[in-house]
Design a protein around this motif. Structure first.
Motif, PDB file in Angstrom:
ATOM      1  N   GLY A 199       0.797  -1.222   0.000  1.00  0.00           N
ATOM      2  CA  GLY A 199       0.000   0.000   0.000  1.00  0.00           C
ATOM      3  C   GLY A 199       0.830   1.273   0.000  1.00  0.00           C
ATOM      4  N   SER A 200       2.143   1.151  -0.032  1.00  0.00           N
ATOM      5  CA  SER A 200       2.981   2.356  -0.058  1.00  0.00           C
ATOM      6  C   SER A 200       3.059   2.895  -1.487  1.00  0.00           C
ATOM      7  CB  SER A 200       4.371   2.056   0.488  1.00  0.00           C
ATOM      8  OG  SER A 200       5.000   1.070  -0.289  1.00  0.00           O
ATOM      9  N   THR A 201       3.440   4.152  -1.588  1.00  0.00           N
ATOM     10  CA  THR A 201       3.527   4.805  -2.887  1.00  0.00           C
ATOM     11  C   THR A 201       4.958   5.233  -3.157  1.00  0.00           C
ATOM     12  OG1 THR A 201       3.044   6.966  -1.930  1.00  0.00           O
ATOM     13  CG2 THR A 201       1.159   5.661  -2.700  1.00  0.00           C
ATOM     14  N   LEU A 202       5.168   5.810  -4.311  1.00  0.00           N
ATOM     15  CA  LEU A 202       6.505   6.270  -4.675  1.00  0.00           C
ATOM     16  C   LEU A 202       6.988   7.362  -3.727  1.00  0.00           C
ATOM     17  CD1 LEU A 202       8.823   6.006  -6.684  1.00  0.00           C
ATOM     18  CD2 LEU A 202       7.703   7.711  -8.100  1.00  0.00           C
ATOM     19  N   ILE A 203       6.089   8.209  -3.269  1.00  0.00           N
ATOM     20  CA  ILE A 203       6.474   9.280  -2.336  1.00  0.00           C
ATOM     21  C   ILE A 203       6.971   8.680  -1.021  1.00  0.00           C
ATOM     22  CG2 ILE A 203       4.179   9.651  -1.395  1.00  0.00           C
ATOM     23  CD1 ILE A 203       6.625  12.438  -2.083  1.00  0.00           C
ATOM     24  N   ASP A 204       6.347   7.597  -0.576  1.00  0.00           N
ATOM     25  CA  ASP A 204       6.800   6.923   0.640  1.00  0.00           C
ATOM     26  C   ASP A 204       8.220   6.389   0.466  1.00  0.00           C
ATOM     27  OD1 ASP A 204       4.315   7.353   1.858  1.00  0.00           O
ATOM     28  OD2 ASP A 204       3.512   5.487   1.004  1.00  0.00           O
ATOM     29  N   TYR A 205       8.496   5.831  -0.701  1.00  0.00           N
ATOM     30  CA  TYR A 205       9.846   5.328  -0.978  1.00  0.00           C
ATOM     31  C   TYR A 205      10.848   6.480  -1.015  1.00  0.00           C
ATOM     32  CZ  TYR A 205      13.897   3.594  -3.448  1.00  0.00           C
ATOM     33  OH  TYR A 205      15.187   3.308  -3.800  1.00  0.00           O
ATOM     34  N   MET A 206      10.484   7.584  -1.639  1.00  0.00           N
ATOM     35  CA  MET A 206      11.394   8.724  -1.740  1.00  0.00           C
ATOM     36  C   MET A 206      11.701   9.305  -0.365  1.00  0.00           C
ATOM     37  SD  MET A 206       9.845  10.478  -5.166  1.00  0.00           S
ATOM     38  CE  MET A 206      10.979  11.839  -5.221  1.00  0.00           C
ATOM     39  N   ILE A 207      10.683   9.409   0.483  1.00  0.00           N
ATOM     40  CA  ILE A 207      10.894   9.902   1.844  1.00  0.00           C
ATOM     41  C   ILE A 207      11.804   8.945   2.608  1.00  0.00           C
ATOM     42  CG2 ILE A 207       9.753  10.312   4.059  1.00  0.00           C
ATOM     43  CD1 ILE A 207       7.369  11.439   2.432  1.00  0.00           C
ATOM     44  N   TYR A 208      11.534   7.666   2.488  1.00  0.00           N
ATOM     45  CA  TYR A 208      12.375   6.656   3.144  1.00  0.00           C
ATOM     46  C   TYR A 208      13.817   6.760   2.668  1.00  0.00           C
ATOM     47  CZ  TYR A 208      14.715   2.145   3.443  1.00  0.00           C
ATOM     48  OH  TYR A 208      15.644   1.176   3.627  1.00  0.00           O
ATOM     49  N   LYS A 209      14.012   6.881   1.362  1.00  0.00           N
ATOM     50  CA  LYS A 209      15.364   6.922   0.808  1.00  0.00           C
ATOM     51  C   LYS A 209      16.113   8.179   1.242  1.00  0.00           C
ATOM     52  CE  LYS A 209      18.439   4.926  -1.504  1.00  0.00           C
ATOM     53  NZ  LYS A 209      19.149   3.905  -0.783  1.00  0.00           N
ATOM     54  N   TYR A 210      15.442   9.336   1.193  1.00  0.00           N
ATOM     55  CA  TYR A 210      16.085  10.567   1.653  1.00  0.00           C
ATOM     56  C   TYR A 210      16.483  10.453   3.124  1.00  0.00           C
ATOM     57  CZ  TYR A 210      15.448  13.767  -2.308  1.00  0.00           C
ATOM     58  OH  TYR A 210      15.544  14.404  -3.507  1.00  0.00           O
ATOM     59  N   LYS A 211      15.555   9.988   3.959  1.00  0.00           N
ATOM     60  CA  LYS A 211      15.843   9.884   5.394  1.00  0.00           C
ATOM     61  C   LYS A 211      16.965   8.898   5.679  1.00  0.00           C
ATOM     62  CE  LYS A 211      11.434  11.402   7.248  1.00  0.00           C
ATOM     63  NZ  LYS A 211      10.271  11.060   8.065  1.00  0.00           N
ATOM     64  N   SER A 212      16.978   7.764   4.981  1.00  0.00           N
ATOM     65  CA  SER A 212      18.035   6.786   5.232  1.00  0.00           C
ATOM     66  C   SER A 212      19.395   7.305   4.757  1.00  0.00           C
ATOM     67  CB  SER A 212      17.705   5.451   4.575  1.00  0.00           C
ATOM     68  OG  SER A 212      17.689   5.570   3.174  1.00  0.00           O
ATOM     69  N   ASP A 213      19.429   8.021   3.631  1.00  0.00           N
ATOM     70  CA  ASP A 213      20.699   8.595   3.158  1.00  0.00           C
ATOM     71  C   ASP A 213      21.191   9.706   4.081  1.00  0.00           C
ATOM     72  OD1 ASP A 213      20.797   6.854   1.040  1.00  0.00           O
ATOM     73  OD2 ASP A 213      20.128   8.311  -0.464  1.00  0.00           O
ATOM     74  N   ILE A 214      20.284  10.494   4.617  1.00  0.00           N
ATOM     75  CA  ILE A 214      20.649  11.556   5.555  1.00  0.00           C
ATOM     76  C   ILE A 214      21.195  10.942   6.840  1.00  0.00           C
ATOM     77  CG2 ILE A 214      19.710  13.380   7.033  1.00  0.00           C
ATOM     78  CD1 ILE A 214      17.813  14.078   4.643  1.00  0.00           C
ATOM     79  N   GLU A 215      20.536   9.911   7.347  1.00  0.00           N
ATOM     80  CA  GLU A 215      21.020   9.234   8.559  1.00  0.00           C
ATOM     81  C   GLU A 215      22.387   8.594   8.323  1.00  0.00           C
ATOM     82  OE1 GLU A 215      19.999   9.120  11.742  1.00  0.00           O
ATOM     83  OE2 GLU A 215      18.598  10.665  11.061  1.00  0.00           O
ATOM     84  N   LEU A 216      22.584   8.019   7.162  1.00  0.00           N
ATOM     85  CA  LEU A 216      23.876   7.429   6.824  1.00  0.00           C
ATOM     86  C   LEU A 216      24.970   8.495   6.838  1.00  0.00           C
ATOM     87  CD1 LEU A 216      25.332   4.834   5.836  1.00  0.00           C
ATOM     88  CD2 LEU A 216      24.869   5.649   3.525  1.00  0.00           C
ATOM     89  N   ALA A 217      24.685   9.654   6.268  1.00  0.00           N
ATOM     90  CA  ALA A 217      25.669  10.748   6.255  1.00  0.00           C
ATOM     91  C   ALA A 217      25.948  11.273   7.666  1.00  0.00           C
ATOM     92  CB  ALA A 217      25.176  11.881   5.366  1.00  0.00           C
ATOM     93  N   LYS A 218      24.902  11.377   8.477  1.00  0.00           N
ATOM     94  CA  LYS A 218      25.082  11.834   9.852  1.00  0.00           C
ATOM     95  C   LYS A 218      25.952  10.866  10.645  1.00  0.00           C
ATOM     96  CE  LYS A 218      20.856  14.535  10.439  1.00  0.00           C
ATOM     97  NZ  LYS A 218      19.545  14.588  11.126  1.00  0.00           N
ATOM     98  N   ASN A 219      25.723   9.561  10.459  1.00  0.00           N
ATOM     99  CA  ASN A 219      26.506   8.548  11.174  1.00  0.00           C
ATOM    100  C   ASN A 219      27.962   8.544  10.721  1.00  0.00           C
ATOM    101  OD1 ASN A 219      24.327   7.742  12.681  1.00  0.00           O
ATOM    102  ND2 ASN A 219      23.736   6.124  11.250  1.00  0.00           N
ATOM    103  N   ARG A 220      28.206   8.851   9.467  1.00  0.00           N
ATOM    104  CA  ARG A 220      29.582   8.923   8.974  1.00  0.00           C
ATOM    105  C   ARG A 220      30.341  10.090   9.570  1.00  0.00           C
ATOM    106  NH1 ARG A 220      29.153   8.577   2.715  1.00  0.00           N
ATOM    107  NH2 ARG A 220      27.627   6.932   2.720  1.00  0.00           N
ATOM    108  N   LEU A 221      29.628  11.173   9.850  1.00  0.00           N
ATOM    109  CA  LEU A 221      30.280  12.363  10.394  1.00  0.00           C
ATOM    110  C   LEU A 221      30.614  12.218  11.880  1.00  0.00           C
ATOM    111  CD1 LEU A 221      28.288  15.209   8.633  1.00  0.00           C
ATOM    112  CD2 LEU A 221      30.599  14.416   8.143  1.00  0.00           C
TER     113      LEU A 221
END
Length: 115
Positions: A92-114
């Motif tokens: 039941g998820s949409t493309l916007i849900d995937y995009m939000i998930y992907k942005y948030k996971s990439d941001i968290e990955l960058a934060k953890n690297r720093l």
């Protein structure tokens, strides 16, 4: 097969992926009302601004991947497989849900690297 033919094949596959992305985007936009699109755009704009802080050259990276033969094809194939996997796990998820998930996971990955 000559190097020239291999390069042309790679660029054609990159072009194919560009058109597949374009079709997915147009299909997604046609399924929603103007108000829904504006609301989703606001959410994605905020995430994109934060994302750009951690990945300032991402736009150039994307452009270069379409210029190097086969790169965009493999990169986008991986993203499509990742997106289909996301949709199968989250019914039941949409493309916007995937995009939000992907942005948030990439941001968290960058934060953890720093850290």
């Amino acid at each position: 097969m000559s190097y020239e033919e291999i390069f042309i094949l790679g660029w054609n596959l990159n072009l194919l992926m560009f058109f597949i992305n374009l079709v997915i985007a147009i299909r997604t936009m046609n399924q929603k009302s103007r108000e829904q699109l504006l609301e989703e755009n606001k959410i994605l704009t905020e995430l994109k601004m934060e994302f750009d802080l951690y990945y300032p050259y991402r736009r150039y990276e994307t452009l270069v991947t379409y210029l190097i033969p086969f790169t965009a094809f493999f990169r986008m194939s991986y993203r499509i497989i990742e997106m289909l996997s996301f949709f199968s796990k989250n019914r039941g998820s949409t493309l916007i849900d995937y995009m939000i998930y992907k942005y948030k996971s990439d941001i968290e990955l960058a934060k953890n690297r720093l850290k």
